[in-house]
Every structure is written in structure tokens, then in C-alpha cells.
Design a protein around this motif. Structure first.
Motif, PDB file in Angstrom:
ATOM      1  N   VAL A   1       5.257  -2.103   1.873  1.00 58.34           N
ATOM      2  CA  VAL A   1       5.135  -1.263   0.685  1.00 58.34           C
ATOM      3  C   VAL A   1       3.649  -1.041   0.393  1.00 58.34           C
ATOM      4  O   VAL A   1       2.884  -2.011   0.301  1.00 58.34           O
ATOM      5  CB  VAL A   1       5.821  -1.900  -0.542  1.00 58.34           C
ATOM      6  CG1 VAL A   1       5.569  -1.043  -1.788  1.00 58.34           C
ATOM      7  CG2 VAL A   1       7.317  -2.048  -0.282  1.00 58.34           C
ATOM      8  N   TYR A   2       3.258   0.220   0.259  1.00 61.63           N
ATOM      9  CA  TYR A   2       1.876   0.582  -0.040  1.00 61.63           C
ATOM     10  C   TYR A   2       1.815   1.265  -1.408  1.00 61.63           C
ATOM     11  O   TYR A   2       2.744   1.981  -1.796  1.00 61.63           O
ATOM     12  CB  TYR A   2       1.312   1.514   1.027  1.00 61.63           C
ATOM     13  CG  TYR A   2       1.022   0.822   2.337  1.00 61.63           C
ATOM     14  CD1 TYR A   2      -0.248   0.362   2.629  1.00 61.63           C
ATOM     15  CD2 TYR A   2       2.039   0.622   3.280  1.00 61.63           C
ATOM     16  CE1 TYR A   2      -0.520  -0.287   3.830  1.00 61.63           C
ATOM     17  CE2 TYR A   2       1.779  -0.020   4.483  1.00 61.63           C
ATOM     18  CZ  TYR A   2       0.500  -0.467   4.758  1.00 61.63           C
ATOM     19  OH  TYR A   2       0.234  -1.113   5.936  1.00 61.63           O
ATOM     20  N   THR A   3       0.727   1.024  -2.113  1.00 61.30           N
ATOM     21  CA  THR A   3       0.529   1.658  -3.420  1.00 61.30           C
ATOM     22  C   THR A   3      -0.763   2.457  -3.401  1.00 61.30           C
ATOM     23  O   THR A   3      -1.836   1.922  -3.107  1.00 61.30           O
ATOM     24  CB  THR A   3       0.459   0.624  -4.548  1.00 61.30           C
ATOM     25  OG1 THR A   3       1.688  -0.116  -4.580  1.00 61.30           O
ATOM     26  CG2 THR A   3       0.236   1.302  -5.900  1.00 61.30           C
ATOM     27  N   ALA A   4      -0.646   3.750  -3.712  1.00 62.78           N
ATOM     28  CA  ALA A   4      -1.814   4.628  -3.802  1.00 62.78           C
ATOM     29  C   ALA A   4      -2.183   4.805  -5.278  1.00 62.78           C
ATOM     30  O   ALA A   4      -1.298   4.841  -6.145  1.00 62.78           O
ATOM     31  CB  ALA A   4      -1.511   5.974  -3.173  1.00 62.78           C
TER      32      ALA A   4
ATOM     33  N   THR B   1      -4.227  -6.183  -0.767  1.00 65.13           N
ATOM     34  CA  THR B   1      -5.170  -5.882   0.318  1.00 65.13           C
ATOM     35  C   THR B   1      -5.540  -4.399   0.301  1.00 65.13           C
ATOM     36  O   THR B   1      -4.666  -3.526   0.350  1.00 65.13           O
ATOM     37  CB  THR B   1      -4.565  -6.243   1.683  1.00 65.13           C
ATOM     38  OG1 THR B   1      -4.217  -7.628   1.690  1.00 65.13           O
ATOM     39  CG2 THR B   1      -5.554  -5.956   2.805  1.00 65.13           C
ATOM     40  N   VAL B   2      -6.824  -4.138   0.237  1.00 63.25           N
ATOM     41  CA  VAL B   2      -7.316  -2.758   0.233  1.00 63.25           C
ATOM     42  C   VAL B   2      -7.261  -2.198   1.655  1.00 63.25           C
ATOM     43  O   VAL B   2      -7.723  -2.835   2.613  1.00 63.25           O
ATOM     44  CB  VAL B   2      -8.759  -2.684  -0.306  1.00 63.25           C
ATOM     45  CG1 VAL B   2      -9.310  -1.264  -0.205  1.00 63.25           C
ATOM     46  CG2 VAL B   2      -8.808  -3.180  -1.743  1.00 63.25           C
ATOM     47  N   VAL B   3      -6.675  -1.017   1.806  1.00 57.32           N
ATOM     48  CA  VAL B   3      -6.599  -0.342   3.099  1.00 57.32           C
ATOM     49  C   VAL B   3      -7.873   0.472   3.302  1.00 57.32           C
ATOM     50  O   VAL B   3      -8.271   1.250   2.429  1.00 57.32           O
ATOM     51  CB  VAL B   3      -5.365   0.574   3.166  1.00 57.32           C
ATOM     52  CG1 VAL B   3      -5.326   1.337   4.482  1.00 57.32           C
ATOM     53  CG2 VAL B   3      -4.096  -0.250   2.975  1.00 57.32           C
ATOM     54  N   LEU B   4      -8.516   0.295   4.451  1.00 57.27           N
ATOM     55  CA  LEU B   4      -9.711   1.070   4.759  1.00 57.27           C
ATOM     56  C   LEU B   4      -9.317   2.479   5.173  1.00 57.27           C
ATOM     57  O   LEU B   4      -8.298   2.683   5.843  1.00 57.27           O
ATOM     58  CB  LEU B   4     -10.515   0.398   5.873  1.00 57.27           C
ATOM     59  CG  LEU B   4     -11.050  -1.006   5.567  1.00 57.27           C
ATOM     60  CD1 LEU B   4     -11.810  -1.555   6.768  1.00 57.27           C
ATOM     61  CD2 LEU B   4     -11.945  -0.984   4.336  1.00 57.27           C
ATOM     62  N   GLY B   5     -10.118   3.442   4.778  1.00 54.90           N
ATOM     63  CA  GLY B   5      -9.799   4.820   5.133  1.00 54.90           C
ATOM     64  C   GLY B   5     -10.879   5.780   4.678  1.00 54.90           C
ATOM     65  O   GLY B   5     -11.857   5.401   4.031  1.00 54.90           O
TER      66      GLY B   5
ATOM     67  N   THR C   1      -7.573   5.149  -3.858  1.00 49.98           N
ATOM     68  CA  THR C   1      -7.426   3.937  -3.057  1.00 49.98           C
ATOM     69  C   THR C   1      -5.985   3.759  -2.586  1.00 49.98           C
ATOM     70  O   THR C   1      -5.044   4.306  -3.166  1.00 49.98           O
ATOM     71  CB  THR C   1      -7.840   2.693  -3.862  1.00 49.98           C
ATOM     72  OG1 THR C   1      -7.007   2.576  -5.032  1.00 49.98           O
ATOM     73  CG2 THR C   1      -9.294   2.780  -4.292  1.00 49.98           C
ATOM     74  N   LEU C   2      -5.847   2.969  -1.534  1.00 52.89           N
ATOM     75  CA  LEU C   2      -4.533   2.609  -1.002  1.00 52.89           C
ATOM     76  C   LEU C   2      -4.533   1.102  -0.763  1.00 52.89           C
ATOM     77  O   LEU C   2      -5.475   0.559  -0.173  1.00 52.89           O
ATOM     78  CB  LEU C   2      -4.254   3.368   0.301  1.00 52.89           C
ATOM     79  CG  LEU C   2      -2.869   3.171   0.916  1.00 52.89           C
ATOM     80  CD1 LEU C   2      -1.783   3.744   0.000  1.00 52.89           C
ATOM     81  CD2 LEU C   2      -2.798   3.816   2.292  1.00 52.89           C
TER      82      LEU C   2
ATOM     83  N   LEU D   1      -6.879   2.740  10.379  1.00 50.47           N
ATOM     84  CA  LEU D   1      -5.948   2.253  11.393  1.00 50.47           C
ATOM     85  C   LEU D   1      -4.518   2.577  10.974  1.00 50.47           C
ATOM     86  O   LEU D   1      -4.261   2.825   9.787  1.00 50.47           O
ATOM     87  CB  LEU D   1      -6.108   0.741  11.576  1.00 50.47           C
ATOM     88  CG  LEU D   1      -7.482   0.266  12.100  1.00 50.47           C
ATOM     89  CD1 LEU D   1      -7.536  -1.256  12.082  1.00 50.47           C
ATOM     90  CD2 LEU D   1      -7.742   0.811  13.496  1.00 50.47           C
ATOM     91  N   PRO D   2      -3.582   2.596  11.920  1.00 48.75           N
ATOM     92  CA  PRO D   2      -2.181   2.833  11.534  1.00 48.75           C
ATOM     93  C   PRO D   2      -1.724   1.829  10.495  1.00 48.75           C
ATOM     94  O   PRO D   2      -2.161   0.678  10.459  1.00 48.75           O
ATOM     95  CB  PRO D   2      -1.422   2.671  12.859  1.00 48.75           C
ATOM     96  CG  PRO D   2      -2.441   2.961  13.913  1.00 48.75           C
ATOM     97  CD  PRO D   2      -3.740   2.440  13.385  1.00 48.75           C
TER      98      PRO D   2
END
Length: 592
Positions: free
Chosen positions: A310-313, A284-288, A278-279, A303-304
């Protein structure tokens, strides 16, 4: 006659007295000595079962009080303990425990045994027999085998026997699994000739276990294993993440970044999914889209990413190796995106929306590259057509019908409809891009931006133009008499909009026919727009530098097949309906 009979009786009595077998009462029938008529086992018998009882049969009824453990004995290497019983003419000796295998035993009936008249056996009756080898059960195979490695953590441990077993003798006492001195809890079952041990909880990774079947396990005839059967095995190691892209705490990450993680060993692809990889941006969960290949898991955002965030994977423990061993702990890493936003919003209120990320967009018809030197820098390409209509390109994730002579590098991503490598997700991105491109097309149309002038009667070559709106009176624009110069006059927000109801042609035929747009005094490519009612043809002879975002209704073409000269576009080539064709073309997508 009476004298003769009397003589015979005395003769018999005399013989009996001599032999010790006479009746005590001379008036009774004279007795004879008792003898052993038969034994079980027979004398010199071999392969006698070790659980046999010893049976002695006399020729007449005997005095039970004389049939004792001292009068009937059995010896091997030592005297065998047992119990003696008597019934009818038969005495039985039952050993207290099973006899030894492959051993000779001697049975003895002593002269102390007597019949009911007190007549004794005249001599000890002695015979011998030999026991056989017991058909004992053995363990013929195990799973895992002895010294096995990389055993899965939810393994059911089994042992297969050489013959049917007594299920009641296969239990938590006779079938155990230990890690060192610690006993592993589990349930035991038996089917056919196989016993199974199912651990109650998963085994630990990278750990050695010892399995034991004791000699308390017995076959259906109640014969035990000769000795305990012991074997060991070792579980596999936990996979680890050995590299990520971006790195942990990376900064200035591209907004079109595909996030990847490399594992130390091959993984089960089905365990690499949107739940285990997940990202998030904050909470907020990033769709991908999540994919897996080789040892690499990839997360491709729909989406871009947002600028300056700051993003957390996260890779969770649900990710497992090919043998089912999970990552030991959740693996997290963070990165910060570049401050450059993905959406172009100019002071002139021209908004490209998500179309801003595309260096080329082929409407619903596709994009074609011919040549080895085509590259899309700082951007993506897209079409709402099937992936098969994108030819001669590749991105970091897939190749789209490239040949040895047609290779195009897309530094961003390629978005198309299915089939693979197109997906429903990439089609959704392309569809939104086309909607935003149509909206931008209308926003720079004569209806939205009226008042355009035509200072060169449709010919823009050789002119130097200040910021403004320019509309072809004849319905076409050309740059053929020389280069076009755009002068910002020191204004970084200076914007140019060119409107043509029909076509746009840049350059003329011949090796020196390429024309260019010259930017001066702070003019920026991001602020130049071309509204083209039909198709745009850019430097068909190859070469030259075109500038601006071209939004054409019916296609954009760069150079001509076979031209080696590099044609450059500092901007975007967007077609709403038809395809985009490139030959050795460099597209530099402008930043906001």
C-alpha cells in the motif's frame, strides 16, 4: 496776526465739533476721524485661501478696548466665530475654523471702534471677498484596483495620491483593510506619493475585502481628502486536486506506475517538487522525480514499486497556483500495487535483478525503432547512452525522436542518460539495469552452467527439446530448418539455457523465411535464456515468434527495414555493448 490765528483755530474746532472728531481738550492738537486704511484680503478679492486671517489696518493707533469681536465681524452664510487681536495700528480676526470653499464673506468694522483720543469711526467700514477652491489630495490609483479578483493572499495593498502626503496622517486609523466588520492587522508605510498596507498574516482565499483611506489623511500642507476613499477586491480561490492516477484505493497498480495528480487550475511549477509531492510506503519515503506540465503533477519512482504494497501519495499545502494561492489542505490518496514482483528469480537461480523490467536494453549504444507498429508490452526500455540515441519511441512522459514513419510505444518507461528527457535519475536506473544484466549474462555462461549439449550440430530448427542446457559446439546457433519446440513435460519450472560463443540467427531470407519457437506442455517464456557471445539476428525477413530472454554481448536485431510483417518476442532483448534495433516488433515482457 494773533487775531487771525485765533480765528483759524476756532474755525477748525468748529468743523471738528460738527464732525465729532474734536479733541476733548481744546488746548490739545485737534484730532481727525480714524479711518480704515487697508484690509487683507482686499475688497472684492477672489480665490482667498480658506485658512486666511482677516487683517484691518487703521490710519492711527486705536483704543484696544474698542477692538473686539463685536466691533470687527465676518459673515458668510452665518456669522463666523473667531478671535480678535490688536497691535500697533492693526487688528486681526482669526476664524475658529477654516472658511468654506468658494464662498463670499463680508467683513465689517463698526463705528464703535475709536482711536486713543476717543474719536470714533464715522461709518461702518464694509468690504467683501470670495474664497477659492482648495487643492485637495485625491487617490489616483490603487493596487488591487476596485473590484479586482484573483488577488494573491500575500498582497501588499497600496494607494497612490495626487500629491505628497503628510506621512504622520497615514496610519492604522486612516488606512484600514476589513473583511466584513473585522479589521485586518497590518503595517503601514509611505514613500513618494504611495501608502502601502502590508497584512500581518496572509489573506483568506475566495474572500472579499474592503480598503478605506479616510479624510483624516492629509497632504504636506495639512489639507485633507474631501471624503473617505473606499474600494474592494476579492482574493483568488484555492486550487484543488480534481483527479489522480492511480485513483484513491486503487488495487493491482502496475509496479512501473508514474503517479499523477490533476489540479483545478494552473499551478506554479516551482511549487511542485519533492517536498510538496511525496510518495510513501508506510513511513518509508519513495525516491522519485517530480515534474509538472499543464495542470498535471507527476511523481516518477526511481525504482519499480514493491509488489502487493500500500502506497500513500501526498500533495501538501506548499503547492500553489500561479498567483501564489496554496492548496487549502494536504491531499492524500492511497493505492495497492499488483502482487507481481518486478524481479525474476527462477528456480534455476537465474536472477535478472532490475534488468527484468526491460523489454529491450541497448547497452551503452541506444535503441532504434523503424516502423509504426513496434510496442513494448508490460515493460520498459533502457540504455546508459544519451537520450538522443533512443529513436522512434515514446512513453507516457516523453517522446524520443519519433517520426511520422517510426513510432514505438513503451507501456513502461524509457530510461537513459541526459540530456532531457533523460535525467540523472533515469541514468542511475539504466546503469543498475546494465550491471544486473551483466551479472545475469555471466550466470548463464558455460563457466557458470557447464555441460551443455548440441543435439543438432548448431541447428535447432525442427528439434523438440526437453529442459536443459544446450551449447553450440561450433560457436553459433541457428533456427533455420523449421521451428524449435520446447517441451516442459508438465513441469512449470522447466528451464532452458542456450549458449553460443558467437552469434544466434533465427529465420532465413524470403517471405516465408520466418521461424518460431513453439512452447508446449506448460513451457513458459520466463524460463528460456539465450547466452550470445556476439550478436543475435531474429527473423530478418519479418514475422515469426521468438521466445526467451536474449542477452547478447554485441547487439540484437529484429526484422529488416521496410518489412511490414510483425515480429514477436515473448521475452527480452538485452545487449550489453551494442544497440538493439527493431522493425515493427512486439515485445511481450514475461511476468515472474
Amino acid at each position: 496776526m494773533k487775531t487771525k490765528t485765533l480765528f483759524l483755530n476756532y474755525a477748525i474746532l468748529f468743523i471738528a465739533l460738527i464732525s465729532g472728531c474734536a479733541s476733548d481738550d481744546f488746548q490739545d492738537t485737534v484730532g481727525i476721524c480714524p479711518i480704515v486704511e487697508s484690509t487683507t484680503p482686499l475688497s472684492n478679492a477672489i480665490a482667498v485661501p480658506v485658512n486666511s486671517n482677516i487683517i484691518v489696518t487703521f490710519n492711527e493707533e486705536m483704543d484696544p478696548t474698542t477692538i473686539t469681536q463685536s466691533s470687527i465681524t465676518l459673515t458668510g452664510s452665518s456669522t463666523v466665530a473667531g478671535t480678535v487681536t490688536y497691535s500697533g495700528k492693526t487688528a486681526s480676526f482669526k476664524p475658529t475654523s477654516a472658511l468654506a470653499e468658494n464662498t463670499t464673506y463680508t467683513g465689517r468694522v463698526k463705528t464703535t471702534v475709536k482711536d486713543l483720543k476717543g474719536n470714533a469711526l464715522q461709518t461702518d467700514y464694509v468690504w467683501a471677498f470670495t474664497t477659492g477652491l482648495i487643492l485637495r489630495p485625491i487617490v489616483t490609483s490603487t493596487d488591487p484596483i476596485n473590484n479586482a479578483t484573483d488577488v494573491i493572499l500575500n498582497k501588499v495593498i497600496t494607494a497612490t495620491f495626487s500629491m505628497p502626503m503628510n506621512p504622520s496622517t497615514l496610519n492604522a486609523t486612516t488606512f484600514t483593510i476589513k473583511q466584513g466588520v473585522n479589521t485586518i492587522p497590518g503595517t503601514i508605510s509611505y514613500s513618494g506619493s504611495t501608502a502601502s498596507f502590508t497584512p500581518t498574516i496572509a489573506l483568506d482565499a475566495n474572500t472579499t475585502y474592503t480598503a478605506t483611506i479616510t479624510n483624516g489623511a492629509k497632504n504636506s500642507s495639512d489639507t485633507a481628502l474631501l471624503a473617505n476613499y473606499v474600494w474592494t477586491f476579492k482574493t483568488g480561490i484555492n486550487p484543488t486536486i480534481i483527479a489522480t492516477d492511480p485513483l484513491n484505493n486503487a488495487i493491482n497498480v502496475n509496479l512501473l506506475k508514474t503517479v499523477t495528480a490533476n489540479f483545478s487550475i494552473a499551478m506554479d511549477p516551482t511549487s511542485i517538487n519533492a517536498t510538496t509531492f511525496t510518495l510513501k510506503q508506510g513511513t518509508t519515503v519513495v525516491l522519485g522525480t517530480v515534474s509538472y506540465s499543464g495542470i498535471t503533477a507527476s511523481f516518477d519512482p526511481t525504482l519499480p514499486l514493491q509488489a502487493g504494497k500500500v502506497y500513500t501519495a501526498t500533495i501538501t499545502t506548499g503547492a500553489k497556483s500561479t498567483i501564489g494561492i496554496p492548496v487549502a489542505n494536504n491531499y492524500l490518496w492511497s493505492f495497492t500495487t499488483t502482487v507481481t514482483p518486478p524481479i525474476v528469480v527462477l528456480p534455476s537461480a537465474i536472477n535478472l535483478g532490475t534488468a527484468a523490467m526491460f523489454g529491450a536494453f541497448g547497452g551503452n549504444a541506444g535503441i532504434t525503432n523503424q516502423g509504426l507498429n513496434t510496442v513494448i508490452n508490460n515493460g520498459s526500455i533502457g540504455t546508459t547512452a544519451a537520450s538522443t540515441l533512443v529513436t522512434g519511441f515514446h512513453d507516457a512522459n516523453a517522446i524520443y525522436t519519433e517520426t511520422p514513419l517510426n513510432v514505438g510505444n513503451v507501456t513502461g518507461r524509457i530510461y537513459t542518460a541526459p540530456p532531457a528527457p533523460g535525467t540523472a535519475t533515469s541514468f542511475a536506473v539504466a546503469s543498475q539495469g546494465l550491471l544486473d544484466a551483466n551479472a545475469a549474462y555471466l550466470s548463464i555462461s558455460p563457466a557458470s552452467k557447464p555441460g551443455g549439449t548440441d543435439p543438432g550440430a548448431g541447428e535447432l530448427g525442427g528439434l523438440t527439446l526437453a529442459p536443459g542446457v544446450y551449447k553450440s559446439a561450433s560457436g553459433t546457433f541457428k533456427i533455420s530448418n523449421g521451428n524449435l519446440t520446447l517441451d516442459a513435460q508438465g513441469d512449470p519450472n522447466a528451464t532452458w539455457i542456450f549458449q553460443t560463443a558467437a552469434g544466434l540467427t533465427v529465420g532465413i531470407a524470403g517471405p516465408t523465411g520466418a521461424k518460431s519457437i513453439i512452447m508446449k506442455n506448460g513451457a513458459l517464456a520466463k524460463n528460456v535464456f539465450w547466452y550470445v557471445g556476439t550478436a543475435a539476428t531474429i527473423n530478418g525477413a519479418g514475422g515469426g515468434v521468438m521466445v526467451g530472454t536474449i542477452i547478447a554481448n554485441a547487439g540484437v536485431t529484429f526484422s529488416t527495414a521496410g518489412n511490414a510483417a510483425q515480429t514477436v518476442l515473448n521475452g527480452r532483448a538485452i545487449s550489453l555493448v551494442a544497440s538493439v534495433t527493431m522493425v515493427n516488433t512486439t515485445v511481450n515482457v514475461p511476468n515472474n
